[in-house]
Structure formats: C-alpha cells, structure tokens
Design a protein around this motif. Structure first.
Motif, short mmCIF file in Angstrom:
data_model
loop_
_atom_site.label_atom_id
_atom_site.label_comp_id
_atom_site.label_asym_id
_atom_site.label_seq_id
_atom_site.Cartn_x
_atom_site.Cartn_y
_atom_site.Cartn_z
N SER A 17 -46.99 -37.34 -16.60
CA SER A 17 -46.83 -38.30 -17.98
C SER A 17 -47.13 -37.19 -19.16
O SER A 17 -48.09 -36.50 -19.22
CB SER A 17 -47.68 -39.34 -17.96
OG SER A 17 -49.07 -38.92 -18.08
N GLY A 18 -46.42 -37.49 -20.13
CA GLY A 18 -46.84 -36.67 -21.63
C GLY A 18 -46.13 -37.11 -22.79
O GLY A 18 -45.34 -38.11 -22.58
N TRP A 19 -46.84 -36.87 -23.78
CA TRP A 19 -46.18 -37.72 -25.13
C TRP A 19 -45.75 -36.66 -26.28
O TRP A 19 -46.35 -35.53 -26.11
CB TRP A 19 -47.51 -38.36 -25.68
CG TRP A 19 -48.02 -39.30 -25.04
CD1 TRP A 19 -48.98 -39.29 -23.94
CD2 TRP A 19 -47.86 -40.90 -25.00
NE1 TRP A 19 -49.39 -40.58 -23.52
CE2 TRP A 19 -48.77 -41.42 -23.95
CE3 TRP A 19 -47.08 -41.74 -25.83
CZ2 TRP A 19 -48.62 -42.91 -23.87
CZ3 TRP A 19 -46.93 -42.90 -25.84
CH2 TRP A 19 -47.86 -43.61 -24.77
N LYS A 20 -44.75 -37.18 -26.82
CA LYS A 20 -44.53 -36.23 -27.96
C LYS A 20 -45.36 -36.23 -28.89
O LYS A 20 -45.83 -37.28 -29.49
CB LYS A 20 -42.95 -36.80 -28.49
CG LYS A 20 -42.81 -36.10 -29.74
CD LYS A 20 -41.64 -35.11 -29.44
CE LYS A 20 -41.09 -34.34 -30.64
NZ LYS A 20 -39.58 -34.91 -30.59
N PRO A 21 -45.58 -34.91 -29.42
CA PRO A 21 -47.04 -35.08 -30.25
C PRO A 21 -46.99 -35.78 -31.62
O PRO A 21 -45.83 -35.86 -32.05
CB PRO A 21 -47.16 -33.39 -30.58
CG PRO A 21 -46.65 -32.66 -29.41
CD PRO A 21 -45.40 -33.64 -29.11
N HIS A 22 -48.17 -36.60 -32.05
CA HIS A 22 -48.10 -37.18 -33.19
C HIS A 22 -49.43 -37.04 -33.72
O HIS A 22 -50.49 -37.40 -33.07
CB HIS A 22 -47.74 -38.81 -32.94
CG HIS A 22 -47.70 -39.52 -34.03
ND1 HIS A 22 -48.61 -39.99 -34.66
CD2 HIS A 22 -46.44 -39.87 -34.79
CE1 HIS A 22 -48.34 -41.16 -35.50
NE2 HIS A 22 -46.90 -40.63 -35.86
N GLU A 23 -49.53 -37.36 -35.07
CA GLU A 23 -51.13 -37.01 -35.43
C GLU A 23 -52.09 -38.25 -35.13
O GLU A 23 -53.22 -38.02 -35.34
CB GLU A 23 -50.96 -37.16 -37.26
CG GLU A 23 -50.34 -38.20 -37.75
CD GLU A 23 -50.37 -38.27 -39.39
OE1 GLU A 23 -49.78 -39.20 -39.87
OE2 GLU A 23 -50.33 -37.05 -39.90
N SER A 24 -51.29 -39.12 -34.66
CA SER A 24 -52.36 -40.49 -34.36
C SER A 24 -52.81 -40.19 -33.20
O SER A 24 -53.69 -40.99 -32.83
CB SER A 24 -51.72 -41.64 -34.40
OG SER A 24 -50.61 -41.84 -33.57
N GLN A 25 -52.56 -39.23 -32.16
CA GLN A 25 -52.88 -39.25 -30.89
C GLN A 25 -54.41 -38.79 -30.66
O GLN A 25 -54.76 -37.93 -31.67
CB GLN A 25 -52.15 -38.37 -30.15
CG GLN A 25 -50.67 -38.85 -29.90
CD GLN A 25 -49.83 -37.82 -29.30
OE1 GLN A 25 -49.69 -36.64 -29.23
NE2 GLN A 25 -48.64 -38.42 -29.03
N GLN A 26 -55.18 -39.01 -29.82
CA GLN A 26 -56.42 -38.52 -29.57
C GLN A 26 -56.50 -37.17 -29.25
O GLN A 26 -55.34 -36.66 -28.75
CB GLN A 26 -57.21 -39.04 -28.54
CG GLN A 26 -56.56 -39.18 -27.04
CD GLN A 26 -57.25 -40.14 -26.07
OE1 GLN A 26 -57.13 -41.20 -25.99
NE2 GLN A 26 -57.95 -39.22 -24.86
N LYS A 27 -57.43 -36.50 -29.64
CA LYS A 27 -57.49 -34.94 -29.24
C LYS A 27 -58.08 -34.73 -28.09
O LYS A 27 -59.17 -35.59 -27.58
CB LYS A 27 -58.29 -34.38 -30.50
CG LYS A 27 -57.75 -34.51 -31.71
CD LYS A 27 -56.39 -33.75 -31.83
CE LYS A 27 -55.85 -33.96 -33.17
NZ LYS A 27 -55.44 -35.32 -33.78
N PRO A 28 -57.68 -33.85 -27.20
CA PRO A 28 -58.06 -33.60 -26.05
C PRO A 28 -60.03 -32.94 -26.00
O PRO A 28 -60.29 -32.49 -26.94
CB PRO A 28 -57.47 -32.28 -25.35
CG PRO A 28 -56.83 -31.67 -26.49
CD PRO A 28 -56.59 -32.80 -27.54
N LEU A 29 -60.67 -33.26 -25.14
CA LEU A 29 -61.92 -32.96 -25.09
C LEU A 29 -62.19 -31.54 -24.77
O LEU A 29 -61.25 -30.81 -24.36
CB LEU A 29 -62.98 -33.76 -23.73
CG LEU A 29 -62.93 -35.22 -23.85
CD1 LEU A 29 -63.48 -35.64 -22.74
CD2 LEU A 29 -63.57 -35.60 -24.94
#
Length: 297
Positions: free
Chosen positions: A262-274
C-alpha cells in the motif's frame, strides 16, 4: 529497456486458454483469498473514492467488491486479455506496463496478483503513482519470494540428478523488503509491505501443477528450456517432493507467499514518517501470525 524476464505473450495465451477450461474455477482459490483480503484492507480506510481502477483483476470479482464496498463511486477495469472484460461497460484492454490513464485522474488503484509478472515493475509503479490524484491510494498483492519453494527445490534436484544442467522452471518472485523499496522508489508516500503465507496441501505434486496450469501460471520465463521435457524428470521430481515435503498423512505442502503493498500519492495533508528508531510497536506485533493452511483434494 527492462530485462524481459517473462514471456508475457505466452502468459496471455496460457491464461486465455486456462480461463476457458472447466477446472479453472477450482484454481481460483488464491485469487479469491487475495481479493477478499484487499477488500478487507480497504474497509479499514476511512475515505471515499470517486474513481477506482481494478488493474488486471482476471475476471472482475475485485471490481464487483469495490463497487459494493460503499467506498467507491465507479470502477474502471483494465485487463490485458479482452476475454476477461466480458462486456463490462467501464473497461479497457491495457497493459499494466503501459497504463492508458492521465496523470492525476483516479483516486484508487487496486491490483490482485498481477504486478509480479511484469518485466518493468518499477516503471509500472511509477505510472500508477502518476495516475493517482494527490492523496490517492494504491493497494496490491504480489506473489512473494518464498512461493512454490518446495516445487522449485524438487524440480532443481531432479534435473540436477538426471541431466547435465538445470533450467529455470519456477518464476522468481518479489522479496518483501524489496517490495517496500519499490514503493519508495516510485515516489509513493507512507509505503507499507507485509507478508501473508498460505500453505496448500495436495495429494501429490501433479495436482499442484494442474492448479498452476489452470491459473495460467505454467513456466513462462523467457530463459526457459525450449526442448521437450520427458516424463522421467517430473516423475523423479514428484518422488523428491514426496520425500521432502510430505506430511504424516502423505499429502504434500505447497507454500504461497503473498506480499501486500500500500502507498499513497504524496499530499501535504499526510502525516510525516517517524524518525528511524522512534517507533514503539513492531509491525510484526501489529500483524500477528497471518499464516494459514488449505487442503486441496
């Protein structure tokens, strides 16, 4: 040009022939299990998707599930083989390696058991990322590296014993760690790759091979040996398979590893990885033991 590991024209011919045979239905157990798992994973996503794509679903069962999930408004089916579309109104004949989708045009792409048989899987994933709208989701299932390890070992041992060399007879499948790297390389955000394992039990190696033929999954490697293979090799391989991989009741095991992506097209609203090392719970603890068994008559 990517290395041509698979003879995809041969693969299409075999899948087309296999789909027309009565035994094809009984060999859909793997595709059915993957389809249900992908739908279950989608059900956990708190989103609505306007336009979804079923990419190489081999018959439309996944598309039906997507349409009935309540999360998708419309589903476009893309298949390499026209017979699999069977008159579906919103569909097209297309190659997974040459998607006919405009950039930023769909919200969800789901693919069951197809992308591991592409010659340019990284390129296909890049096209998928481009086709998704920002914050669009990609879900897929691929056969993992441990799939059919028993069959590979038995054939290799038999051929080493009976001839002066060996030839590739079982496709090399994707490793889970490599799959996660492919998602990152394609530019997908929040990539996740995890492994499920299905152990199927058969009376002998020959019933397993019959299922693989019914799936259209007989040897389609470009470097396969083209000369006729005599019955002696397979009889000896079946003996080795029985010696090494039989249970006390005489039935033999066949392992199918499924890598879910699973993966998402990048978007500014997405959480940042730890930050690396900052996680408190391991993925293995969250997923638990997902292995399961299935007996085939």
């Amino acid at each position: 040009m990517a290395e041509q590991l698979f003879d995809r024209i041969l693969l299409d011919r075999r899948r087309s022939r296999a789909a027309q045979k009565p035994e094809a239905g009984s060999a859909r157990f793997l595709l059915d299990a993957v389809t249900q798992e992908l739908l279950d994973r989608l059900s956990l996503v708190e989103r609505q998707f306007e336009t979804a794509v079923e990419l190489a679903g081999h018959g439309g069962t996944l598309a039906e599930g997507l349409q009935g999930s309540g999360k998708v408004t419309r589903v476009l089916r893309l298949e390499r083989i026209a017979a699999f579309i069977d008159g579906s109104p919103l569909s097209a004949v297309a190659d997974e390696e040459a998607l006919p989708l405009r950039d930023d045009s769909v919200d969800l792409i789901v693919s069951p058991l197809a992308l591991h048989l592409t010659n340019d899987t990284p390129g296909a994933l890049v096209q998928i990322r481009r086709a998704l709208r920002p914050d669009g989701l990609f879900l897929a299932a691929l056969l993992g590296a441990g799939s059919l390890a028993e069959l590979r070992a038995a054939l290799l041992a038999a051929e080493s014993e009976l001839s002066d060399g060996v030839s590739p007879r079982v496709a090399p499948f994707v490793d889970t760690r490599d799959a996660g790297g492919l998602l990152q390389r394609a530019g997908l955000a929040l990539p996740v790759a995890d492994l499920d394992r299905l152990t199927v039990r058969y009376p002998s190696m020959f019933e397993l091979m019959a299922d693989l033929r019914a799936m259209g999954m007989a040897n389609m490697l470009t470097e396969r040996r083209r000369a006729f293979t005599g019955k002696r090799l397979f009889l000896r391989a079946a003996e080795i398979y029985q010696e090494r991989f039989a249970d006390p009741d005489g039935r033999v095991r066949a392992t199918f590893e499924i890598v879910y992506l699973s993966g998402w097209k990048p978007h500014e609203s997405q959480q940042k990885p730890l930050r690396p090392g900052s996680g408190k719970v391991s993925l293995a603890a969250v997923l638990g033991d997902r292995s399961s068994d299935l007996a085939k008559d």
